[in-house]
Each structure stands twice: as C-alpha cells, then as structure tokens.
Write a protein that holds these residues in place. Structure first.
Motif, short mmCIF file in Angstrom:
data_model
loop_
_atom_site.label_atom_id
_atom_site.label_comp_id
_atom_site.label_asym_id
_atom_site.label_seq_id
_atom_site.Cartn_x
_atom_site.Cartn_y
_atom_site.Cartn_z
N ARG A 79 4.46 11.23 1.36
CA ARG A 79 4.12 9.81 1.26
C ARG A 79 3.66 9.35 2.63
NH1 ARG A 79 7.39 5.35 -2.14
NH2 ARG A 79 6.53 6.71 -3.74
N ALA A 80 2.34 9.22 2.80
CA ALA A 80 1.77 8.84 4.09
C ALA A 80 1.89 7.35 4.35
CB ALA A 80 0.31 9.27 4.15
N LEU A 81 1.83 6.54 3.29
CA LEU A 81 2.07 5.09 3.39
C LEU A 81 3.12 4.72 2.36
CD1 LEU A 81 -1.55 3.59 3.70
CD2 LEU A 81 0.12 3.96 5.53
N ASP A 82 4.08 3.92 2.80
CA ASP A 82 5.24 3.62 1.96
C ASP A 82 5.40 2.11 1.84
OD1 ASP A 82 7.59 3.67 0.55
OD2 ASP A 82 8.78 4.66 2.10
N HIS A 83 4.62 1.51 0.92
CA HIS A 83 4.70 0.08 0.63
C HIS A 83 4.45 -0.77 1.87
CE1 HIS A 83 6.09 0.87 -3.46
NE2 HIS A 83 6.89 1.79 -2.94
N VAL A 84 3.26 -0.61 2.44
CA VAL A 84 2.85 -1.36 3.63
C VAL A 84 2.03 -2.57 3.23
CG1 VAL A 84 1.48 -1.28 5.75
CG2 VAL A 84 2.87 0.69 5.10
N THR A 85 2.39 -3.72 3.77
CA THR A 85 1.61 -4.95 3.59
C THR A 85 1.28 -5.52 4.96
OG1 THR A 85 2.62 -5.50 1.45
CG2 THR A 85 1.63 -7.31 2.70
N VAL A 86 -0.01 -5.71 5.22
CA VAL A 86 -0.41 -6.22 6.53
C VAL A 86 -1.79 -6.85 6.43
CG1 VAL A 86 -1.45 -4.04 7.27
CG2 VAL A 86 -0.61 -5.63 9.00
N GLU A 87 -2.03 -7.87 7.26
CA GLU A 87 -3.33 -8.53 7.33
C GLU A 87 -3.95 -8.30 8.70
OE1 GLU A 87 -3.02 -12.66 6.46
OE2 GLU A 87 -2.56 -12.36 4.34
N ALA A 108 0.82 -1.21 0.00
CA ALA A 108 0.00 0.00 0.00
C ALA A 108 0.86 1.27 0.00
CB ALA A 108 -0.92 0.00 1.21
N VAL A 109 0.55 2.15 -0.94
CA VAL A 109 1.20 3.45 -1.03
C VAL A 109 0.12 4.52 -1.07
CG1 VAL A 109 2.65 4.98 -2.44
CG2 VAL A 109 3.20 2.54 -2.26
N LYS A 110 0.29 5.56 -0.26
CA LYS A 110 -0.63 6.69 -0.29
C LYS A 110 0.18 7.97 -0.24
CE LYS A 110 -4.53 8.96 -0.18
NZ LYS A 110 -5.46 8.94 -1.34
N THR A 111 0.00 8.82 -1.25
CA THR A 111 0.70 10.09 -1.29
C THR A 111 -0.31 11.23 -1.36
OG1 THR A 111 0.88 10.03 -3.71
CG2 THR A 111 2.71 9.12 -2.44
N TYR A 112 0.09 12.37 -0.83
CA TYR A 112 -0.71 13.58 -0.88
C TYR A 112 0.15 14.70 -1.45
CZ TYR A 112 -3.77 11.17 2.47
OH TYR A 112 -4.61 10.27 3.09
N GLY A 113 -0.47 15.57 -2.24
CA GLY A 113 0.25 16.73 -2.77
C GLY A 113 1.11 16.38 -3.98
N LEU A 114 1.74 17.41 -4.52
CA LEU A 114 2.58 17.28 -5.71
C LEU A 114 3.89 18.02 -5.51
CD1 LEU A 114 -0.16 17.93 -8.44
CD2 LEU A 114 0.80 15.70 -7.82
N GLY A 115 4.89 17.59 -6.24
CA GLY A 115 6.15 18.33 -6.25
C GLY A 115 6.79 18.40 -4.88
N GLY A 155 1.83 11.69 12.54
CA GLY A 155 2.25 11.73 11.14
C GLY A 155 2.86 10.44 10.63
N SER A 156 2.72 9.36 11.41
CA SER A 156 3.34 8.09 11.01
C SER A 156 2.56 7.35 9.94
CB SER A 156 3.51 7.19 12.23
OG SER A 156 2.25 6.87 12.81
N GLY A 157 1.29 7.72 9.73
CA GLY A 157 0.46 7.06 8.73
C GLY A 157 -0.56 6.10 9.29
N LYS A 158 -0.71 6.07 10.61
CA LYS A 158 -1.61 5.07 11.21
C LYS A 158 -3.07 5.30 10.84
CE LYS A 158 -1.39 7.43 15.74
NZ LYS A 158 -0.43 8.48 15.30
N SER A 159 -3.54 6.55 10.87
CA SER A 159 -4.93 6.82 10.50
C SER A 159 -5.13 6.62 9.00
CB SER A 159 -5.33 8.23 10.91
OG SER A 159 -5.43 8.34 12.31
N THR A 160 -4.12 6.99 8.20
CA THR A 160 -4.21 6.77 6.76
C THR A 160 -4.34 5.30 6.44
OG1 THR A 160 -2.87 8.75 6.33
CG2 THR A 160 -3.05 7.15 4.55
N LEU A 161 -3.57 4.47 7.13
CA LEU A 161 -3.65 3.02 6.92
C LEU A 161 -5.05 2.52 7.23
CD1 LEU A 161 -2.52 0.20 6.43
CD2 LEU A 161 -1.65 0.21 8.79
#
Length: 272
Positions: free
Chosen positions: A28-36, A16-23, A50-56
């Motif tokens: 990058r809020a999520l950086d190649h996360v895989t979890v079950e 999982a990858v999630k990015t916000y904004g440009l330039g 800001g670690s990405g927990k809510s985004t995940l």
C-alpha cells in the motif's frame, strides 16, 4: 487535510489509496491520504525512501491512477476522464519538471519551451513566452540544442516549458537531483518566483532539506500516510524532522497520531 484559507485548490486528492501487487506481495503506497495543493503556493513533499511521496505526486498529476479515492485538477475529477481527455487535461492544465530534464535533443531551446503548445496546436501568448525566456536568462541560447547547454541551463529550459502554457499547477519531481548546488539554487529560485510573481501552484517532491526550504509548506509522508506538515520551513528544521522520520522508519514504528493532528496548530508555524 492541509489547506490555506482564502486560496482555492489547484489540485487535490481525497482519501487516496494506491496499492501495488497482490496477496503477500501487495504494497500500500498511499494509505487514505487527503491533501490540497492551493494556487499561489509552493508545496514540497518529503519522506523516507518508500514513503509514497512520488506515488502521491504521480497520482495527483494524473500520471498514475488511484486504487481508491479521488484526484482532482481544479474542478475536474481525474477518474472520470478517459485516456484522451486525461491527456488533453494534462497538456492544458499541468506542467511537469523532472530530474532528467526530458528535453527533446533535436529541438532548439525555443522549440523545447513551446513544445506543449505546438503539440496542442496553440500559438500561446508570445509576450508571456518572451517574458519566460527573459526570466530563465537564456535569450542568447534560443537556437542552441540541449547538448550545448549545461545541466542547470537545461533544467531552466524545462521550467520555462512547464510554465509556457500557463498551467494550473506545476509538478516537479526531484528537479535539482542532477544539479550542482549553484544550478539547483537557480532552478529553485525560478520555481519560487513563479509562485510569488505569477501566482503559480508548484508541488515538488524532494529529498533535499535545502530545496524544501524554498517552499511555503512541507508535507511529510511515512508508510504511505501524511504524518505532519511544516509551514515557513528552513533547511535545519526540515532536516531535524527528516531525521526523526528516518529513525521512526528504521524502528518499524507506525503511529497515526501525527497524521490525525497534522492540521492542528497556529498558522505560520509547525504543525505536528
């Protein structure tokens, strides 16, 4: 990947990858996360601000979309669904508990509990709903409005609402954030009981080590990556790990070693 042998996944994300904004403002809020997130399992997600927990959680629950990778509820990949089908899936397969309760002020306690079923035009299992009402201990408050309840009582209504449709997974976002310690313990006890007695899958984002101590496993995120996990957590162990993560974040260190080795180690112990 975090997995539990013998339990199928109620929800999962893959690469999982999630990015916000440009330039220059791109984050990058999520950086190649895989979890079950397995069935009959209480999983807590923690990490520095800001670690990405809510985004995940939001992407796993279908409240937000991934930039890359995939998110699944059971055997359904969320990225293959249009808005209408995604709404139906969330209503039928997912329960939500939020910090702000999100009860409808004009509805009674019973009407708030059955709201997802009513929106779906379903009668639901009345025996199940009655059992939930008994479990949350609000049988004498069913005709009350949310404004007539304490914060803890309102959140117990929210938990019952999340469970009313027998969802595949319940996502809880800081569910005790607005509660005192006693009310918070009651709500966490309800979530714990839903796992132990109903086989529910629960995924909770929290900043509170005491709340995380109710979980079967805690996942730790930093800089948008999974950097470790802990089974059989206690408040003290979680607090120590969070202090280490906070110090790492403050120092600006970004080391992927923990993420690569998070699935190593003996079952039932801490995995780094």
């Amino acid at each position: 990947m975090t997995t539990v042998v013998g339990l199928r996944a109620a929800a999962r994300v893959e690469d999982a990858v999630k990015t916000y904004g440009l330039g220059d403002t791109r984050v990058r809020a999520l950086d190649h996360v895989t979890v079950e997130f397995p069935v009959a399992r209480f999983t807590a997600i923690m990490g520095p601000s800001g670690s990405g927990k809510s985004t995940l959680m939001h992407c796993a629950a279908g409240l937000d979309t991934l930039t890359a990778g995939s998110a699944w509820i059971g055997d359904t990949e969320l990225g293959t669904l249009n808005d209408r089908r995604l709404t139906v899936l969330r209503r039928e397969k997912v329960g939500f508990v939020f910090q702000a309760f999100n009860l409808v002020p004009t509805l009674t306690v019973r009407e708030n509990i059955t709201l997802p079923l009513d929106l779906a035009g379903a009668d639901g299992d009345q025996e199940w709903i009655d059992a939930l009402i008994d479990v949350v201990g609000l049988g004498d408050r069913l005709a009350h409005r949310p404004s007539q309840l304490s914060g803890g009582q309102q959140q117990r209504v929210a938990v019952a609402r999340a469970l009313a449709g027998r969802p595949q997974v319940v996502f809880a976002d800081e569910p005790t954030g607005n509660l005192d310690s006693r009310s918070g313990a009651e709500v966490l006890g309800l979530l714990r009981d839903s796992v132990d007695t109903m086989g529910q899958a629960v995924v909770m984002v929290t900043h509170d080590p005491v709340a995380a101590g109710y979980a079967d496993e805690v996942l730790f995120l930093a800089d948008g990556r999974l950097v470790g996990s802990m089974t059989e957590p206690t408040a003290d162990r979680v607090l120590d790990r969070m202090k280490a993560l906070d110090a790492r974040t403050a120092d600006g260190i970004s080391d992927g070693t923990a993420a690569r080795t998070s699935s190593e180690g003996a079952d039932g112990g801490e995995r780094r």
